[in-house]
Design a protein around this motif. Sequence first.
Motif, PDB file in Angstrom:
ATOM      1  N   SER A 137      50.063  39.392  20.814  1.00 31.00           N
ATOM      2  CA  SER A 137      49.092  39.774  21.842  1.00 31.00           C
ATOM      3  C   SER A 137      49.483  39.125  23.162  1.00 31.00           C
ATOM      4  CB  SER A 137      47.696  39.304  21.440  1.00 31.00           C
ATOM      5  OG  SER A 137      47.635  37.878  21.455  1.00 31.00           O
ATOM      6  N   GLY A 139      47.813  36.997  24.989  1.00 28.39           N
ATOM      7  CA  GLY A 139      47.555  35.562  24.979  1.00 28.39           C
ATOM      8  C   GLY A 139      48.591  34.798  24.186  1.00 28.39           C
ATOM      9  N   THR A 163      47.819  33.266  33.905  1.00 25.93           N
ATOM     10  CA  THR A 163      46.839  33.981  33.080  1.00 25.93           C
ATOM     11  C   THR A 163      46.663  35.442  33.497  1.00 25.93           C
ATOM     12  OG1 THR A 163      44.981  33.281  34.479  1.00 25.93           O
ATOM     13  CG2 THR A 163      45.572  31.834  32.644  1.00 25.93           C
ATOM     14  N   GLY A 165      46.514  39.167  33.404  1.00 27.14           N
ATOM     15  CA  GLY A 165      46.422  40.135  32.316  1.00 27.14           C
ATOM     16  C   GLY A 165      45.745  39.628  31.060  1.00 27.14           C
ATOM     17  N   LEU A 166      45.324  38.369  31.040  1.00 30.74           N
ATOM     18  CA  LEU A 166      44.682  37.844  29.847  1.00 30.74           C
ATOM     19  C   LEU A 166      43.178  38.111  29.867  1.00 30.74           C
ATOM     20  CD1 LEU A 166      46.382  34.360  29.328  1.00 30.74           C
ATOM     21  CD2 LEU A 166      47.086  36.607  28.483  1.00 30.74           C
ATOM     22  N   ASP A 167      42.595  38.259  28.683  1.00 29.89           N
ATOM     23  CA  ASP A 167      41.145  38.401  28.591  1.00 29.89           C
ATOM     24  C   ASP A 167      40.503  37.035  28.832  1.00 29.89           C
ATOM     25  OD1 ASP A 167      40.553  36.968  25.928  1.00 29.89           O
ATOM     26  OD2 ASP A 167      42.084  38.413  25.334  1.00 29.89           O
ATOM     27  N   PRO A 168      39.192  36.994  29.108  1.00 31.20           N
ATOM     28  CA  PRO A 168      38.536  35.720  29.448  1.00 31.20           C
ATOM     29  C   PRO A 168      38.736  34.630  28.405  1.00 31.20           C
ATOM     30  CG  PRO A 168      37.102  37.552  30.009  1.00 31.20           C
ATOM     31  CD  PRO A 168      38.272  38.140  29.287  1.00 31.20           C
ATOM     32  N   ARG A 169      38.692  34.967  27.112  1.00 32.50           N
ATOM     33  CA  ARG A 169      38.861  33.944  26.079  1.00 32.50           C
ATOM     34  C   ARG A 169      40.276  33.363  26.109  1.00 32.50           C
ATOM     35  NH1 ARG A 169      35.928  32.861  21.670  1.00 32.50           N
ATOM     36  NH2 ARG A 169      34.775  34.819  21.869  1.00 32.50           N
ATOM     37  N   SER A 170      41.277  34.242  26.213  1.00 31.93           N
ATOM     38  CA  SER A 170      42.665  33.773  26.270  1.00 31.93           C
ATOM     39  C   SER A 170      42.924  32.963  27.536  1.00 31.93           C
ATOM     40  CB  SER A 170      43.625  34.961  26.209  1.00 31.93           C
ATOM     41  OG  SER A 170      43.518  35.652  24.986  1.00 31.93           O
ATOM     42  N   ARG A 171      42.276  33.367  28.639  1.00 30.15           N
ATOM     43  CA  ARG A 171      42.446  32.626  29.881  1.00 30.15           C
ATOM     44  C   ARG A 171      41.923  31.199  29.735  1.00 30.15           C
ATOM     45  NH1 ARG A 171      40.194  36.045  33.728  1.00 30.15           N
ATOM     46  NH2 ARG A 171      42.291  36.916  33.946  1.00 30.15           N
ATOM     47  N   TYR A 194      43.774  34.164  40.981  1.00 30.74           N
ATOM     48  CA  TYR A 194      42.404  33.955  40.498  1.00 30.74           C
ATOM     49  C   TYR A 194      41.854  32.688  41.139  1.00 30.74           C
ATOM     50  CZ  TYR A 194      43.632  37.341  36.838  1.00 30.74           C
ATOM     51  OH  TYR A 194      44.026  38.449  36.150  1.00 30.74           O
TER      52      TYR A 194
END
Length: 312
Positions: A137, A139, A163, A165-171, A194
């Motif tokens: 994935s 992340g 970070t 392209g990462l989703d909030p959890r992976s970030r 960001y």
Amino acid sequence: MVAAIKATGLRKSYGDKLVLNGIDLYVPEGTIFALLGPNGAGKTTAVRILTTLTAADAGQARIAGHDLAENPDGVRAAIGVTGQFSAVDDKLTGRENLILMADLHRLGKVEGRRRADALLARFDLEEAAGKLAATYSGGMRRRLDLAMTLVGEPRVIFLDEPTTGLDPRSRRTMWEIIRELVAGGVTVFLTTQYLEEADELADQIAVLDHGRLVAQGSAAELKRRVPGGHIRLRFADPAEFDRAAGLFADAARDEESGTLRVPGDGDIPALRALLDRLDGAALRPEGLEIHTPDLDDVFLALTGPAPKGTGR
């Protein structure tokens, strides 16, 4: 504090385009430094110079104690670079990617595999170690990419958009990894789009615009430079609300909610003075909130359209 990165007067042009106009940087060891700026401000060029990929036209820099111009090999041995786009080889497994990096660092077969296995455990990639990186994935790929950077045990790490392209959890997982690295003594030089990320992570933030550093400081210090901060007082008793409104004549009133917005940056002296005035008038607000501009406000206030002749 000992400097992990110290640069003075860095300057770079491409033809008639002035990209960096004499910037100074100071990054203490074991801290996170974020370089912000709009597209074309010169962030990429600054990082390329500090990582020995591009030579500056003028200026000096020392990275991890090594002079950038006189000892670029020493700089390269002391740093790690994780770019915006993953350097992972999709045709290799996660473990094979790490072993490849160990071989490039000439660690030897036993030490290289030991370090690869340790990093797989550290980045929670043990279960996926034997799987092709193409199956990872987003992340997982970013964690593997950073693990590959750490094979050489760098003292300074440059993270370019870590970070994206990462989703909030992976970030947030990546944020925790970065914090752990710094707690272990590593210095992180971060570039990111960001602003929340810089606010969350950075000990110091520099804003680059048109090739110049237009501001530098902690997130809190930068926010205080932008107008719009206020202290919000909320009163349940209409009579107390009216008395407070008379006490703070410059406050914005909201009759419906019973709140006053008193201009101020919310620092300790201003807050103490406000509380003293409330105590002196025997006023007890039901709620008190400090509102400061966020980094978005800072970014927009400090940066502007790029003039002709600048970029990168």
